[in-house]
Design an enzyme around this catalytic site. Structure first.
Site, PDB file in Angstrom:
ATOM      1  N   CYS A 116       0.592 -27.433  -0.629  1.00 36.06           N
ATOM      2  CA  CYS A 116      -0.491 -26.831   0.172  1.00 36.06           C
ATOM      3  C   CYS A 116      -1.833 -26.881  -0.541  1.00 36.06           C
ATOM      4  O   CYS A 116      -2.874 -26.679   0.077  1.00 36.06           O
ATOM      5  CB  CYS A 116      -0.138 -25.395   0.539  1.00 36.06           C
ATOM      6  SG  CYS A 116       1.295 -25.340   1.608  1.00 36.06           S
ATOM      7  N   HIS A 256      -6.365 -21.846   2.960  1.00 36.84           N
ATOM      8  CA  HIS A 256      -5.139 -22.507   3.403  1.00 36.84           C
ATOM      9  C   HIS A 256      -4.471 -21.608   4.443  1.00 36.84           C
ATOM     10  O   HIS A 256      -4.432 -20.391   4.289  1.00 36.84           O
ATOM     11  CB  HIS A 256      -4.209 -22.727   2.213  1.00 36.84           C
ATOM     12  CG  HIS A 256      -2.839 -23.168   2.612  1.00 36.84           C
ATOM     13  ND1 HIS A 256      -2.636 -24.267   3.424  1.00 36.84           N
ATOM     14  CD2 HIS A 256      -1.608 -22.650   2.346  1.00 36.84           C
ATOM     15  CE1 HIS A 256      -1.331 -24.407   3.625  1.00 36.84           C
ATOM     16  NE2 HIS A 256      -0.691 -23.439   2.992  1.00 36.84           N
ATOM     17  N   ASN A 286       1.181 -23.936   9.718  1.00 32.35           N
ATOM     18  CA  ASN A 286       0.916 -24.406   8.361  1.00 32.35           C
ATOM     19  C   ASN A 286       1.176 -25.914   8.301  1.00 32.35           C
ATOM     20  O   ASN A 286       2.332 -26.343   8.327  1.00 32.35           O
ATOM     21  CB  ASN A 286       1.828 -23.643   7.374  1.00 32.35           C
ATOM     22  CG  ASN A 286       1.587 -24.045   5.929  1.00 32.35           C
ATOM     23  OD1 ASN A 286       0.890 -25.024   5.659  1.00 32.35           O
ATOM     24  ND2 ASN A 286       2.173 -23.306   5.013  1.00 32.35           N
TER      25      ASN A 286
HETATM   26  N1  ACO Z   1      12.386 -14.510  13.404  1.00 31.90           N
HETATM   27  C1  ACO Z   1      12.962 -13.298  13.315  1.00 31.90           C
HETATM   28  N2  ACO Z   1      13.381 -12.773  12.164  1.00 31.90           N
HETATM   29  C2  ACO Z   1      13.199 -13.498  11.055  1.00 31.90           C
HETATM   30  C3  ACO Z   1      12.614 -14.771  11.066  1.00 31.90           C
HETATM   31  C4  ACO Z   1      12.204 -15.285  12.316  1.00 31.90           C
HETATM   32  N3  ACO Z   1      11.627 -16.486  12.432  1.00 31.90           N
HETATM   33  N4  ACO Z   1      12.582 -15.251   9.810  1.00 31.90           N
HETATM   34  C5  ACO Z   1      13.115 -14.323   9.035  1.00 31.90           C
HETATM   35  N5  ACO Z   1      13.503 -13.255   9.764  1.00 31.90           N
HETATM   36  C6  ACO Z   1      14.116 -12.025   9.341  1.00 31.90           C
HETATM   37  C7  ACO Z   1      14.823 -12.138   8.007  1.00 31.90           C
HETATM   38  O1  ACO Z   1      16.138 -12.628   8.175  1.00 31.90           O
HETATM   39  C8  ACO Z   1      14.807 -10.715   7.533  1.00 31.90           C
HETATM   40  O2  ACO Z   1      15.840 -10.027   8.184  1.00 31.90           O
HETATM   41  P1  ACO Z   1      16.686  -8.857   7.414  1.00 31.90           P
HETATM   42  O3  ACO Z   1      15.669  -7.812   7.081  1.00 31.90           O
HETATM   43  O4  ACO Z   1      17.663  -8.447   8.443  1.00 31.90           O
HETATM   44  O5  ACO Z   1      17.252  -9.543   6.210  1.00 31.90           O
HETATM   45  C9  ACO Z   1      13.469 -10.177   8.056  1.00 31.90           C
HETATM   46  O6  ACO Z   1      13.090 -11.044   9.125  1.00 31.90           O
HETATM   47  C10 ACO Z   1      12.379 -10.132   7.033  1.00 31.90           C
HETATM   48  O7  ACO Z   1      12.353 -11.406   6.375  1.00 31.90           O
HETATM   49  P2  ACO Z   1      11.306 -11.707   5.236  1.00 31.90           P
HETATM   50  O8  ACO Z   1      11.565 -13.072   4.675  1.00 31.90           O
HETATM   51  O9  ACO Z   1      11.245 -10.559   4.287  1.00 31.90           O
HETATM   52  O10 ACO Z   1       9.969 -11.734   6.107  1.00 31.90           O
HETATM   53  P3  ACO Z   1       8.478 -11.764   5.608  1.00 31.90           P
HETATM   54  O11 ACO Z   1       7.719 -10.636   6.142  1.00 31.90           O
HETATM   55  O12 ACO Z   1       8.394 -12.025   4.129  1.00 31.90           O
HETATM   56  O13 ACO Z   1       7.918 -13.051   6.347  1.00 31.90           O
HETATM   57  C11 ACO Z   1       7.336 -15.316   5.790  1.00 31.90           C
HETATM   58  C12 ACO Z   1       8.463 -14.315   6.083  1.00 31.90           C
HETATM   59  C13 ACO Z   1       6.483 -15.446   7.022  1.00 31.90           C
HETATM   60  C14 ACO Z   1       7.953 -16.663   5.437  1.00 31.90           C
HETATM   61  C15 ACO Z   1       6.476 -14.798   4.617  1.00 31.90           C
HETATM   62  O14 ACO Z   1       7.310 -14.399   3.562  1.00 31.90           O
HETATM   63  C16 ACO Z   1       5.472 -15.789   4.109  1.00 31.90           C
HETATM   64  O15 ACO Z   1       4.492 -16.079   4.743  1.00 31.90           O
HETATM   65  N6  ACO Z   1       5.670 -16.282   2.869  1.00 31.90           N
HETATM   66  C17 ACO Z   1       4.706 -17.167   2.235  1.00 31.90           C
HETATM   67  C18 ACO Z   1       4.749 -18.553   2.796  1.00 31.90           C
HETATM   68  C19 ACO Z   1       3.768 -19.427   2.042  1.00 31.90           C
HETATM   69  O16 ACO Z   1       2.646 -19.038   1.752  1.00 31.90           O
HETATM   70  N7  ACO Z   1       4.208 -20.609   1.638  1.00 31.90           N
HETATM   71  C20 ACO Z   1       3.368 -21.433   0.773  1.00 31.90           C
HETATM   72  C21 ACO Z   1       2.833 -22.552   1.462  1.00 31.90           C
HETATM   73  S1  ACO Z   1       4.063 -23.652   2.036  1.00 31.90           S
HETATM   74  C22 ACO Z   1       4.076 -25.052   1.033  1.00 31.90           C
HETATM   75  O17 ACO Z   1       3.503 -25.096  -0.006  1.00 31.90           O
HETATM   76  C23 ACO Z   1       4.865 -26.224   1.484  1.00 31.90           C
END
Ligand code: ACO
Length: 329
Positions: A116, A256, A286
């Site tokens: 990214c 980003h 993204n």
């Molecule tokens: N729909 C519904 N529920 C979901 C989904 C979905 N799509 N995805 C995950 N959940 C659930 C999980 O299973 C979990 O359930 P549980 O509590 O029963 O275990 C719950 O939602 C919470 O999951 P988290 O992973 O804790 O959710 P979070 O609030 O952290 O959001 C996300 C996830 C959006 C991926 C976030 O962590 C994020 O944005 N992370 C950073 C991503 C990023 O910046 N990446 C870098 C760039 S990418 C690159 O470089 C290629």
């Protein structure tokens, strides 16, 4: 002697036609429009469909638009750098392929893998060729076809990513505009939280790696989130501090587009209000290396000569950075 800086003098972009909505994803995995919107800010993303369509297709269109806007031919390009983690092939580089597609006969080029932060890494690298006087026209492309490495049965990743390309032309500027400062960082210890398990030299593709779904993005979302929120805000603050910039000096933050919560944390730390932040994550998701140039592409008409822009990113690697530049047109 007046310092020569690398100014952006044209922007091009390309997003595929197909729109994958949250509603369509609700039918594919156990998710909801509400969850995706509140956790990420994304409503829809673009997907490149069609046989044998790779990142090069979007990259070539973005560069062609940029050339047309600037009124120059492809043969005038000296160097083309493509930031991507989804090259057409392992080799040759997508840059080689794109140079051939657009007729950039006098250019050489290479791909740069910075996830990214790939666009900012490439912009920093490309600027050096202009600042040293070696080249007059350097094109930087940020492109990813994330749909090629996403498991559409994995709800934790398939809702986040999309496909797209953005490109900028760099030319010498002695009028005080262009790339003023750049702070780039990386930490390979972050690899364990965000990577693709197979397909590289460490774990070449086999029937087993395919069966185990090891050719898709593996992401520990929460760990990445924690690092992203802190590091993207920290590096942005660092660039502001060392250039004696206050929030009132900044015309635009170009972050980003990974998650609106990460964007808002960076904006808050920089003391910037929503009207100064470029956000199009709701439309494109993204697109990895594509997000920042796609923002410039969308906001190009609102930008004015002399505007102070901060470009900030965080991504796989871990990689992160911030560039301070003055808009040149
Ligand atoms: N729909 C519904 N529920 C979901 C989904 C979905 N799509 N995805 C995950 N959940 C659930 C999980 O299973 C979990 O359930 P549980 O509590 O029963 O275990 C719950 O939602 C919470 O999951 P988290 O992973 O804790 O959710 P979070 O609030 O952290 O959001 C996300 C996830 C959006 C991926 C976030 O962590 C994020 O944005 N992370 C950073 C991503 C990023 O910046 N990446 C870098 C760039 S990418 C690159 O470089 C290629």
């Amino acid at each position: 002697m007046t310092k020569t800086r690398a100014s952006i003098t044209a922007v091009g972009g390309c997003v595929p036609e197909y729109i994958l909505t949250n509603q369509e994803l609700e039918k594919m995995v156990d998710t909801s429009d509400e969850w995706i919107l509140t956790r990420t800010g994304i409503k829809e993303r673009r997907i490149l469909k069609g046989k044998d369509q790779g990142s090069s297709v979007m990259a070539a269109k973005a560069v062609e638009e940029l050339l047309q806007k600037r009124g120059i031919g492809a043969e005038e390009i000296d160097l083309l750098i493509i930031a991507t983690v989804t090259p057409d092939m392992v080799f040759p580089s997508t840059a080689n392929i794109v140079c051939d597609m657009i007729g950039a006969k006098n250019a050489w080029g290479y791909d740069l893998s910075g996830a990214c932060s790939g666009f900012l890494y490439s912009l920093t690298t490309g600027s050096q060729f202009i600042e040293t006087g070696m080249y007059k026209k350097v094109v930087i492309v940020g492109v990813d076809k994330m749909s090629a490495i996403i498991d559409y049965q994995d709800r934790s990743t398939c809702v986040i990513f999309g496909d797209g390309a953005g490109a900028v032309l760099l030319e010498p500027d002695q009028g005080g505009n262009g790339v003023i400062d750049s702070v780039m960082k990386s930490d390979g210890a972050g690899c364990k939280h965000l990577h693709m398990k197979a397909g590289g030299s460490r774990r070449p593709s086999t029937r087993e790696t395919v069966d185990n779904k090891e050719h898709f993005v593996y992401q520990e979302g929460q760990a990445v989130f924690k690092h992203a929120v802190k590091n993207m805000a920290d590096v942005t603050a660092e660039v502001m501090e060392r250039n004696a910039l206050t929030s009132s000096d900044i015309s635009w933050l170009v972050p980003h587009q990974a998650n609106t919560r990460i964007i808002n944390a960076t904006a808050k730390r920089a003391g910037l209000t929503a009207d100064k932040i470029m956000v199009n994550i709701q439309k494109f998701g993204n697109t990895t290396a594509g997000t920042i140039p796609l923002c410039l592409w969308e906001w190009e008409n609102q930008l004015k000569k002399g505007d102070n822009l901060l470009l900030s990113s965080f991504g796989g690697g871990f990689t992160w950075g911030c560039i301070y530049l003055k808009w040149a047109y």
